[in-house]
Design a protein around this motif. Sequence first.
Motif, PDB file in Angstrom:
ATOM      1  N   HIS A 239      -1.521   7.881  -5.559  1.00 40.73           N
ATOM      2  CA  HIS A 239      -2.132   8.551  -4.367  1.00 40.73           C
ATOM      3  C   HIS A 239      -1.845   7.522  -3.160  1.00 40.73           C
ATOM      4  O   HIS A 239      -1.775   6.388  -3.004  1.00 40.73           O
ATOM      5  CB  HIS A 239      -3.415   8.902  -4.311  1.00 40.73           C
ATOM      6  CG  HIS A 239      -3.635   9.997  -5.561  1.00 40.73           C
ATOM      7  ND1 HIS A 239      -3.622  11.426  -5.058  1.00 40.73           N
ATOM      8  CD2 HIS A 239      -4.009   9.987  -6.949  1.00 40.73           C
ATOM      9  CE1 HIS A 239      -3.788  12.238  -6.364  1.00 40.73           C
ATOM     10  NE2 HIS A 239      -4.185  11.229  -7.159  1.00 40.73           N
ATOM     11  N   ARG A 240      -1.649   8.474  -2.035  1.00 41.18           N
ATOM     12  CA  ARG A 240      -1.539   7.549  -0.777  1.00 41.18           C
ATOM     13  C   ARG A 240      -2.499   6.639  -0.546  1.00 41.18           C
ATOM     14  O   ARG A 240      -3.831   7.188  -0.937  1.00 41.18           O
ATOM     15  CB  ARG A 240      -1.307   8.540   0.265  1.00 41.18           C
ATOM     16  CG  ARG A 240      -1.454   7.678   1.798  1.00 41.18           C
ATOM     17  CD  ARG A 240      -1.308   8.901   2.822  1.00 41.18           C
ATOM     18  NE  ARG A 240      -1.365   8.256   4.306  1.00 41.18           N
ATOM     19  CZ  ARG A 240      -0.483   8.024   4.994  1.00 41.18           C
ATOM     20  NH1 ARG A 240       0.675   7.952   4.446  1.00 41.18           N
ATOM     21  NH2 ARG A 240      -0.636   7.211   6.061  1.00 41.18           N
ATOM     22  N   GLY A 241      -2.465   5.504  -0.111  1.00 40.60           N
ATOM     23  CA  GLY A 241      -3.520   4.486  -0.061  1.00 40.60           C
ATOM     24  C   GLY A 241      -3.807   3.587  -0.928  1.00 40.60           C
ATOM     25  O   GLY A 241      -4.769   2.680  -0.755  1.00 40.60           O
ATOM     26  N   ALA A 242      -3.130   3.784  -2.196  1.00 41.24           N
ATOM     27  CA  ALA A 242      -3.375   2.952  -3.514  1.00 41.24           C
ATOM     28  C   ALA A 242      -2.905   1.543  -3.433  1.00 41.24           C
ATOM     29  O   ALA A 242      -1.650   1.431  -2.636  1.00 41.24           O
ATOM     30  CB  ALA A 242      -2.730   3.492  -4.513  1.00 41.24           C
ATOM     31  N   TRP A 243      -3.589   0.588  -3.604  1.00 46.94           N
ATOM     32  CA  TRP A 243      -3.030  -0.732  -3.499  1.00 46.94           C
ATOM     33  C   TRP A 243      -2.119  -1.183  -4.874  1.00 46.94           C
ATOM     34  O   TRP A 243      -2.635  -0.777  -6.028  1.00 46.94           O
ATOM     35  CB  TRP A 243      -4.432  -1.526  -3.591  1.00 46.94           C
ATOM     36  CG  TRP A 243      -3.989  -3.338  -3.596  1.00 46.94           C
ATOM     37  CD1 TRP A 243      -4.347  -3.951  -4.511  1.00 46.94           C
ATOM     38  CD2 TRP A 243      -3.491  -4.077  -2.724  1.00 46.94           C
ATOM     39  NE1 TRP A 243      -4.052  -5.271  -4.314  1.00 46.94           N
ATOM     40  CE2 TRP A 243      -3.430  -5.279  -3.040  1.00 46.94           C
ATOM     41  CE3 TRP A 243      -3.012  -3.732  -1.287  1.00 46.94           C
ATOM     42  CZ2 TRP A 243      -2.764  -6.442  -2.338  1.00 46.94           C
ATOM     43  CZ3 TRP A 243      -2.462  -4.848  -0.599  1.00 46.94           C
ATOM     44  CH2 TRP A 243      -2.387  -6.294  -1.049  1.00 46.94           C
TER      45      TRP A 243
ATOM     46  N   VAL B 205       0.945  -1.144  -0.186  1.00 42.48           N
ATOM     47  CA  VAL B 205       0.173   0.072   0.046  1.00 42.48           C
ATOM     48  C   VAL B 205       0.763   1.271   0.082  1.00 42.48           C
ATOM     49  O   VAL B 205       1.909   1.416   0.754  1.00 42.48           O
ATOM     50  CB  VAL B 205      -0.895   0.093   1.203  1.00 42.48           C
ATOM     51  CG1 VAL B 205      -1.728   1.430   1.241  1.00 42.48           C
ATOM     52  CG2 VAL B 205      -1.745  -1.198   1.171  1.00 42.48           C
TER      53      VAL B 205
ATOM     54  N   LYS C 284      -8.388  -0.693   6.932  1.00 43.59           N
ATOM     55  CA  LYS C 284      -8.443   0.564   7.674  1.00 43.59           C
ATOM     56  C   LYS C 284      -6.908   0.698   8.214  1.00 43.59           C
ATOM     57  O   LYS C 284      -6.476   1.907   8.340  1.00 43.59           O
ATOM     58  CB  LYS C 284      -9.422   0.487   9.055  1.00 43.59           C
ATOM     59  CG  LYS C 284      -9.215   1.631   9.912  1.00 43.59           C
ATOM     60  CD  LYS C 284      -9.945   2.859   9.293  1.00 43.59           C
ATOM     61  CE  LYS C 284     -10.028   4.038  10.320  1.00 43.59           C
ATOM     62  NZ  LYS C 284     -11.014   3.885  11.238  1.00 43.59           N
TER      63      LYS C 284
ATOM     64  N   ASP D 177       1.519  10.384  -1.768  1.00 43.15           N
ATOM     65  CA  ASP D 177       1.363  10.757  -3.139  1.00 43.15           C
ATOM     66  C   ASP D 177       2.878  10.629  -3.836  1.00 43.15           C
ATOM     67  O   ASP D 177       3.888  11.117  -3.352  1.00 43.15           O
ATOM     68  CB  ASP D 177       0.699  11.993  -3.173  1.00 43.15           C
ATOM     69  CG  ASP D 177      -0.674  12.241  -2.653  1.00 43.15           C
ATOM     70  OD1 ASP D 177      -1.242  11.119  -2.105  1.00 43.15           O
ATOM     71  OD2 ASP D 177      -1.328  13.116  -2.680  1.00 43.15           O
TER      72      ASP D 177
ATOM     73  N   GLY E 113      -4.654   1.873   5.366  1.00 40.40           N
ATOM     74  CA  GLY E 113      -5.032   3.156   5.122  1.00 40.40           C
ATOM     75  C   GLY E 113      -5.656   3.171   3.632  1.00 40.40           C
ATOM     76  O   GLY E 113      -5.397   3.957   2.671  1.00 40.40           O
ATOM     77  N   ARG E 114      -6.022   1.882   2.968  1.00 44.30           N
ATOM     78  CA  ARG E 114      -6.200   1.515   1.544  1.00 44.30           C
ATOM     79  C   ARG E 114      -7.538   2.360   1.254  1.00 44.30           C
ATOM     80  O   ARG E 114      -8.650   2.515   2.029  1.00 44.30           O
ATOM     81  CB  ARG E 114      -6.457   0.053   1.659  1.00 44.30           C
ATOM     82  CG  ARG E 114      -5.221  -0.726   1.747  1.00 44.30           C
ATOM     83  CD  ARG E 114      -5.388  -2.440   1.188  1.00 44.30           C
ATOM     84  NE  ARG E 114      -6.001  -2.519  -0.225  1.00 44.30           N
ATOM     85  CZ  ARG E 114      -6.013  -3.812  -0.657  1.00 44.30           C
ATOM     86  NH1 ARG E 114      -5.716  -4.880   0.075  1.00 44.30           N
ATOM     87  NH2 ARG E 114      -6.605  -3.842  -1.936  1.00 44.30           N
ATOM     88  N   THR E 115      -7.353   2.760   0.043  1.00 49.86           N
ATOM     89  CA  THR E 115      -8.511   3.503  -0.301  1.00 49.86           C
ATOM     90  C   THR E 115      -9.476   2.756  -1.228  1.00 49.86           C
ATOM     91  O   THR E 115     -10.657   3.496  -1.657  1.00 49.86           O
ATOM     92  CB  THR E 115      -7.926   4.900  -0.938  1.00 49.86           C
ATOM     93  OG1 THR E 115      -6.955   4.433  -2.099  1.00 49.86           O
ATOM     94  CG2 THR E 115      -7.289   5.691  -0.146  1.00 49.86           C
ATOM     95  N   ASP E 116      -9.158   1.515  -1.670  1.00 53.78           N
ATOM     96  CA  ASP E 116     -10.161   0.781  -2.462  1.00 53.78           C
ATOM     97  C   ASP E 116     -11.037   0.115  -1.548  1.00 53.78           C
ATOM     98  O   ASP E 116     -10.772   0.077  -0.362  1.00 53.78           O
ATOM     99  CB  ASP E 116      -9.352  -0.327  -3.227  1.00 53.78           C
ATOM    100  CG  ASP E 116      -8.230  -0.896  -2.553  1.00 53.78           C
ATOM    101  OD1 ASP E 116      -7.683  -0.449  -1.635  1.00 53.78           O
ATOM    102  OD2 ASP E 116      -8.111  -2.214  -2.930  1.00 53.78           O
TER     103      ASP E 116
END
Length: 405
Positions: free
Chosen positions: A152-156, A36, A318, A40, A321-324
Amino acid sequence: MRQNISVEDALESILSQVRPIAESEAVPLNQAYQRVLAQDLASKVYHPDADDSAVDGYAVRGEETITASVSTPVRLEVVGEAPAGRPFSGEVRPGQAVAIYTGAPVPKGANAVVRVEDTVRDGTGVWLLKPANAADIRHRGDDLRLGEVYLHRGAWLNAARVALAAAMGYPSLPVVRRPRVGILSTGDEVVEPGQPLPYGGVYNSNSYALVGQVQDAGGEPVVLGKVPDSLEVLKRGLAGVGQLDLLLTSGGVSMGKYDLVRRLLESEGNIHFWRVKLQPGGPVLFADYRGLPVLGLPGNPVSSMVVFHLFGRPLLFKLLGRTDPPYAGVQAAAATAFGANPSKRVYRRGVLRWTPQGFTVESTGNQSSGVLRSMVEGNALVVLEAGASAKVGDSVTVIPLGFTI
């Protein structure tokens, strides 16, 4: 302690108790897959870094080729070539062409490319059978522009994102530290695979299912083995788990005399909830034990896997911090009937398929939470609200399990 709560309330309770991991590390590109991103990333380059050719052909002055056709070909003198990595250093003047290959910068003076299949080479010249096309030139920065953020931050970090990071000029990537997830099985009846199986015993499949599920979600599994049905041994086992971000226990959370995980957490921990209105997996528990989040999973193999997918997977997302989204539903037509539970939301195992008419889903058959084969034969969970059943042809909500459809 809250009891008999909804799936939504249970998930909200879990997610409200955990915070994203702050620590990160830099890893080489070839180790970044399925990590992850921790910050950015802006591109360090333009791509392409110059106007280049999208095809193999000839770079020309487009206005000189407007009349070119099979019946009225236009002949130009070939004054050089431009392979990818070795640009033509001169200028294309009137009546000239440069042989160009995909990815090579377009020479000065040229403003269009005619494809090689629309030409006939003739010694030092070339006959053009079609007008050149300016659209076959890729302009500087068509893909990437210097300084713009594309990851971006949190991208898998899947294969495409790692490739994009490489194209942006990054030899290594900042990634979130993997959450360390302890996996502890309980029960006198549980035996490790390879050992003699006593009468009434069962091989420990749950731990190894959870190893895979934790890895799929981005965590680092730590297999802690098995503890027997002894409160003192369980205490000692929990005392020695080491530095973890989450503890998963398998079994020991129901209402029986030997459900010792629940008893220990009632007396020495802080239970946020116990039992959720779902099937399979109702006797799920979430607690803190000396500051460590504990997700207590049922002992039945299907229940354990389903509960982890619904609650453990979002918990790890969580932490990372994953965004997907951890999972999502699709609509499918029921190809077989699915039965209801009068008081609980049910998650039936099904086989999801794509047809020209859309998704269909059929039952795997026996829906007992002890039938682990259903998690192999199926690739999705059919969601039915309390009291709701589905007839053949009804539209139902289905959660794909990430397996091959």
